[in-house]
Design an enzyme around this catalytic site. Structure first.
Site, PDB file in Angstrom:
ATOM      1  N   GLY A  64      -3.908  -4.005  -3.344  1.00 38.63           N
ATOM      2  CA  GLY A  64      -4.604  -4.740  -4.393  1.00 38.63           C
ATOM      3  C   GLY A  64      -6.055  -4.316  -4.480  1.00 38.63           C
ATOM      4  O   GLY A  64      -6.631  -3.789  -3.521  1.00 38.63           O
ATOM      5  N   GLY A 113      -0.179  -4.745  -1.954  1.00 37.35           N
ATOM      6  CA  GLY A 113       0.226  -5.029  -3.323  1.00 37.35           C
ATOM      7  C   GLY A 113       1.237  -4.045  -3.870  1.00 37.35           C
ATOM      8  O   GLY A 113       2.024  -4.377  -4.747  1.00 37.35           O
ATOM      9  N   GLU A 136      -2.236  -5.676   6.326  1.00 40.44           N
ATOM     10  CA  GLU A 136      -3.193  -6.731   5.990  1.00 40.44           C
ATOM     11  C   GLU A 136      -3.921  -7.325   7.177  1.00 40.44           C
ATOM     12  O   GLU A 136      -5.082  -7.739   7.057  1.00 40.44           O
ATOM     13  CB  GLU A 136      -2.481  -7.855   5.225  1.00 40.44           C
ATOM     14  CG  GLU A 136      -2.121  -7.527   3.792  1.00 40.44           C
ATOM     15  CD  GLU A 136      -0.843  -6.716   3.679  1.00 40.44           C
ATOM     16  OE1 GLU A 136      -0.438  -6.420   2.552  1.00 40.44           O
ATOM     17  OE2 GLU A 136      -0.237  -6.374   4.724  1.00 40.44           O
ATOM     18  N   ASP A 144       1.502 -10.286   2.586  1.00 40.99           N
ATOM     19  CA  ASP A 144       1.795 -11.235   1.505  1.00 40.99           C
ATOM     20  C   ASP A 144       2.563 -10.534   0.399  1.00 40.99           C
ATOM     21  O   ASP A 144       3.336  -9.627   0.671  1.00 40.99           O
ATOM     22  CB  ASP A 144       0.504 -11.898   1.008  1.00 40.99           C
ATOM     23  CG  ASP A 144      -0.438 -10.924   0.301  1.00 40.99           C
ATOM     24  OD1 ASP A 144      -0.432  -9.720   0.632  1.00 40.99           O
ATOM     25  OD2 ASP A 144      -1.202 -11.373  -0.576  1.00 40.99           O
TER      26      ASP A 144
END
Length: 348
Positions: A64, A113, A136, A144
């Site tokens: 992301g 992401g 992450e 996530d």
């Protein structure tokens, strides 16, 4: 939008990420554009399937676009990050639950992401250059975008290992761990793409699939199962320390660089999700952490050390792998009440 190209071609809906210089990092606008396409194509009888790919040879999507989250979060504006994650997670859920085949062609870096875009479909293809990971914990966040569910469904204790170390997986390892389904040599992708556009026949992926080059994780599975079976982060750390093998010490060395709080929460999340196939449950649990992340976790400090100042010397809230009280994990994963992720309402 210059960062993403969305169009109908032949029998398919075609989404191409077009930010190769930025490793196709996912922006908020790109996430919304993907969601809008899914909404339009789900009921469209002309669309038999979806194809997701990316320009460039370095990355399908390396994660992301988190620089704006740092900028807003350090100003005390946590609403932007919360909105980004809420809307991104809704798109992830729609991909996972899409009523037609979704094929992804993943090359280079597929991280964070990028996993949320490429690893929730029905036909997840990796090429020989693929490097898939959920790193992450290295920036103070938890795996996530639905990655917690993929990790929880990985064989044995593979998910715990991959979640806390962020180990990169080549094609065979990504398939073994459940992040991909097929290996297709990248030189054959143009022909496969053309066939899919012309026919909408997703079985073309099965015909194009080959045996991937050998990986490493399958052989490591018994050792990983033994060393990462602990209930808490500290249990795993103690097992690794006691084992003392080169593999155990290597894993510990990586973990000592990551956020203790994030790793402890990542382990707890996977344990809660074991045996589940519910993407909405996983995303709602992830959102409990990410909603609180800018204010209460190591996330902003992790971005500072890795992306902004690049000194690689994060000052984590907990000094040491044995310093995370269970109460701190529970606090990050408590229900959010009215602020929780309510996908049942949003996906009606």
């Amino acid at each position: 939008m210059s960062d993403i190209r969305i169009r109908k071609q032949g029998r398919i809906g075609h989404i191409t990420l077009t930010r190769p210089k930025a490793l196709n990092a996912l922006s908020y606008e790109m996430s919304l554009a993907i969601e809008a396409a899914l909404d339009a194509w789900a009921p469209d009888p002309e669309i038999r399937m979806i194809l997701i790919d990316a320009e460039g040879n370095k990355a399908f999507c390396a994660g992301g676009d988190i620089a704006v989250m740092y900028e807003t979060g350090t100003r005390g504006d946590y609403a932007y990050g919360q909105k980004f994650w809420r809307d991104e997670y809704r798109m992830n859920a729609k991909l996972f639950e899409f009523p037609k085949p979704v094929i992804s062609l993943m090359q280079g870096f597929v991280m964070g992401g990028g996993v949320g875009i490429g690893c929730h479909g029905s036909h997840r293809v990796v090429g020989e250059s693929a490097q898939v990971a959920m790193p992450e914990c290295g920036i103070g966040l938890v795996p996530d975008v639905g990655g917690s569910l993929i990790l929880a469904r990985a064989p044995g204790r593979m998910g715990e290992y991959l979640g806390v170390t962020g180990r990169r997986m080549g094609p065979a390892d990504a398939i073994h761990a459940g992040f991909a389904d097929y290996f297709v040599p990248e030189t054959t992708w143009p022909a496969l793409r053309d066939e899919l556009i012309a026919t909408g026949d997703w079985e073309a992926v099965d015909r194009a699939a080959r045996t991937p080059p050998p990986g490493e994780l399958a052989a490591l599975q018994p050792r990983i199962d033994a060393l990462f079976a602990g209930e808490r982060l500290l249990d795993i750390v103690n097992a690794l320390s006691a084992d003392g093998s080169a593999f155990a010490l290597s894993a510990l060395k990586v973990m000592e660089r990551n956020s203790p709080l994030a790793m402890a929460c990542a382990i707890e999340m996977q344990h809660r999700l074991k045996g589940s196939d519910d993407i909405r449950r996983a995303l709602a649990l992830e959102y409990r952490f990410t909603y609180r992340a800018p204010e209460h976790s190591d996330f902003l400090e992790g971005i500072r050390a890795a992306i902004i100042d690049k000194d690689r010397k994060p000052r984590w809230k907990h000094q040491g792998l044995d310093a995370v009280p269970g109460a701190d994990v529970a606090r990050m994963l408590m229900p959010l009440g009215e602020y929780g992720l309510k996908l049942e309402e949003e996906l009606q």
